[in-house]
Design an enzyme around this catalytic site. Structure first.
Site, PDB file in Angstrom:
ATOM      1  N   SER A 283      17.020  25.086  64.756  1.00 34.74           N
ATOM      2  CA  SER A 283      17.642  24.292  63.713  1.00 34.74           C
ATOM      3  C   SER A 283      16.869  24.456  62.392  1.00 34.74           C
ATOM      4  O   SER A 283      16.652  25.583  61.941  1.00 34.74           O
ATOM      5  CB  SER A 283      17.726  22.828  64.168  1.00 34.74           C
ATOM      6  OG  SER A 283      18.557  22.066  63.331  1.00 34.74           O
ATOM      7  N   ASP A 377      28.144  25.208  68.379  1.00 34.87           N
ATOM      8  CA  ASP A 377      27.218  24.414  67.569  1.00 34.87           C
ATOM      9  C   ASP A 377      28.010  23.628  66.528  1.00 34.87           C
ATOM     10  O   ASP A 377      28.735  24.206  65.717  1.00 34.87           O
ATOM     11  CB  ASP A 377      26.228  25.366  66.879  1.00 34.87           C
ATOM     12  CG  ASP A 377      25.161  24.639  66.068  1.00 34.87           C
ATOM     13  OD1 ASP A 377      25.218  23.397  65.983  1.00 34.87           O
ATOM     14  OD2 ASP A 377      24.274  25.326  65.529  1.00 34.87           O
ATOM     15  N   HIS A 411      24.274  22.874  69.881  1.00 33.59           N
ATOM     16  CA  HIS A 411      23.185  23.075  68.920  1.00 33.59           C
ATOM     17  C   HIS A 411      21.807  23.093  69.581  1.00 33.59           C
ATOM     18  O   HIS A 411      21.004  23.984  69.327  1.00 33.59           O
ATOM     19  CB  HIS A 411      23.234  21.966  67.865  1.00 33.59           C
ATOM     20  CG  HIS A 411      22.235  22.148  66.759  1.00 33.59           C
ATOM     21  ND1 HIS A 411      22.284  23.226  65.889  1.00 33.59           N
ATOM     22  CD2 HIS A 411      21.155  21.401  66.381  1.00 33.59           C
ATOM     23  CE1 HIS A 411      21.279  23.138  65.027  1.00 33.59           C
ATOM     24  NE2 HIS A 411      20.584  22.039  65.294  1.00 33.59           N
TER      25      HIS A 411
END
Length: 472
Positions: A283, A377, A411
């Protein structure tokens, strides 16, 4: 998607996911059957009745969290219907549970590696590790993380009679430790200059291939991925960058000089094999790895998990360079009736207008890249970022990066067997957001991505294929 982008994509096939070490047999042929040790007060599974069934596990009492655990039940009646339940509490006391319905074989044996779960539980089908990857919190929007890697998670397994809800009579129970630190791995807190980090060193004399590990906007100092990676022969520095000790409390402005100090610390460490190190981030952490690789010396390999190639959420400064954060539009956030936000469309396109200033100049990097992409995601458009990063690198005469895409993965692609977090609080958004992913596909992606990441770093940091799997 253009031809260049299409060639740079590689989808992980179901066959690739099967390249894992074979499931351990719950009990070697001819071995005596015995229940794993029980802590005081719980009693052996055989104590519950004169001829009680028993859970048998391999490894019996303790395993590393990223390793498979073989689960079986012996002593059931022929084709007896039972419900298995797994429970685990994190350090805050939050309870995670999963259950599955099974039917024993004609011989009264139930081996999760051979018996499919029946509909009606947390999962169905042949899923030997389903009781772990399907764990869900009792409190909504709670994500399973390990705060103290020096202590294991304690997994409680129970077998109940029948398929009723609430469960029937308890037939057997067992406990098992899921550990994070392999015996001999050294955990070294690092407080050198401004650096706030923890270094994990494998057993032995070294030097070892070195990696800096970064998490995202949650801040703090997560150590669990770093120490699991150190179990596989890497010297790994888990690096905090805000909201930890005396580091800034907010992420409004980040200075790359801080990360440069951490790179130099690793390059100068006697236990770290040169000439360069690797970067691993998820991320926002993945995006920071791209910035580090683009501006700093001594980076040989960079792996990002659902990362961005544009600067997001904070101003980034390095010497006289300033990269502004990518713009966003809150009107593009969709909030459902439960109050959960879908933010995937919120960010502006970094290829258009003034937002191009936020695109990280990754063509400056002198390293190899690996993009791990969850195609579901919902945090941001990870596949778009990977493809555009690949186009950008190749347009500047750089090596084509490896891109591995996982259909159905969200994600938070974590180390193997962490349960998928479908939604949780987002620090920057201020409300729970959906992360995406389908639990079964997400679990398979985590297993394969973990192997891909290790193979990538072995190849580019040591020039050798990965070794055998670790054991406690």
């Amino acid at each position: 998607m253009g031809q260049v982008a299409a060639r740079s994509l590689r989808r992980a096939s179901p066959q690739a996911w099967q390249k894992q070490p074979p499931w351990p047999s719950p009990m070697p042929a001819g071995a005596r059957r015995r229940s794993p040790p029980q802590p005081p007060g719980t009693g052996s599974a055989r104590d519950l009745s004169a001829a009680a069934p028993a859970i048998r596990l391999s490894p019996a009492a303790r395993s590393l969290f990223d390793e498979p655990l073989a689960i079986a039940v012996q002593g059931l009646g022929p084709r007896q219907q039972v419900t298995l339940r797994a429970s685990l509490r994190d350090e805050t006391g939050e309870l995670f549970q999963a259950c599955a319905r099974y039917q024993a074989g004609d011989d009264g044996e139930l081996d999760l590696a051979r018996c499919p779960a029946l509909p009606g539980g947390s999962f169905s089908g042949l899923e030997p590790m389903g009781l772990l990857w399907a764990l869900q919190p009792q409190t909504p929007f709670w994500r399973l993380v390990k705060r103290d890697v020096q202590s294991p998670f304690l997994l409680q397994l129970e077998v109940f009679e029948g398929h009723r809800e609430p469960p029937g009579r308890l037939l057997a129970q067992a406990q098992h430790e899921r550990a994070f630190l392999r015996d001999g791995v050294r955990r070294v807190p690092v407080r050198e200059g401004r650096i706030r980090a923890t270094l994990f060193l494998p057993p032995g004399n070294g030097p070892f291939p070195g990696i800096i590990d970064l998490y995202g906007t949650g801040g703090g100092l997560p150590e669990y991925r770093a120490c699991l990676l150190a179990n596989h022969g890497f010297a790994v520095l888990a690096l905090a960058f805000y909201a930890y000790e005396d580091l800034p409390k907010e992420m409004k402005e980040l200075h790359l000089e801080y990360f440069e100090a951490a790179v130099n610390y690793m390059l100068q460490h006697t236990q770290v094999k040169g000439p360069g190190i690797g970067l691993l981030g998820i991320s926002k952490g993945g995006e920071l790895c791209v910035s580090m690789a683009s501006f700093l010396k001594g980076i040989t390999a960079t792996a990002l998990i659902n990362g961005s190639v544009a600067n997001v959420g904070s101003v980034l400064r390095y010497k006289d360079i300033t990269i502004p954060p990518l713009g966003f539009n809150t009107n593009r956030i969709k909030v459902n009736e439960s109050g959960i936000a879908d933010i995937v469309d919120a960010l502006n396109n970094p290829l258009e207008g003034p937002d191009r200033q936020s695109f990280i100049p990754l063509e400056k990097a002198e390293c190899r890249f690996l993009f791990i992409v969850g195609q579901d995601d919902r945090n941001w458009k990870s596949e778009f970022f990977a493809v555009e990063g690949s186009k950008h690198l190749q347009a500047h005469g750089k090596e084509k990066p490896e891109i591995v895409c996982y259909p159905g993965a969200g994600h938070y692609i974590e180390p193997p067997f962490f349960p998928m977090c479908a939604a949780s609080m987002h620090v920057l958004v201020g409300k729970p957001v959906v992360w995406g992913g389908e639990p079964k596909a997400h679990c398979k992606a985590q297993i394969d991505a973990w192997q891909q990441i290790q193979a990538f770093f072995h190849k580019h940091l040591t020039g050798k294929p990965p070794g055998t799997s670790s054991k406690l």
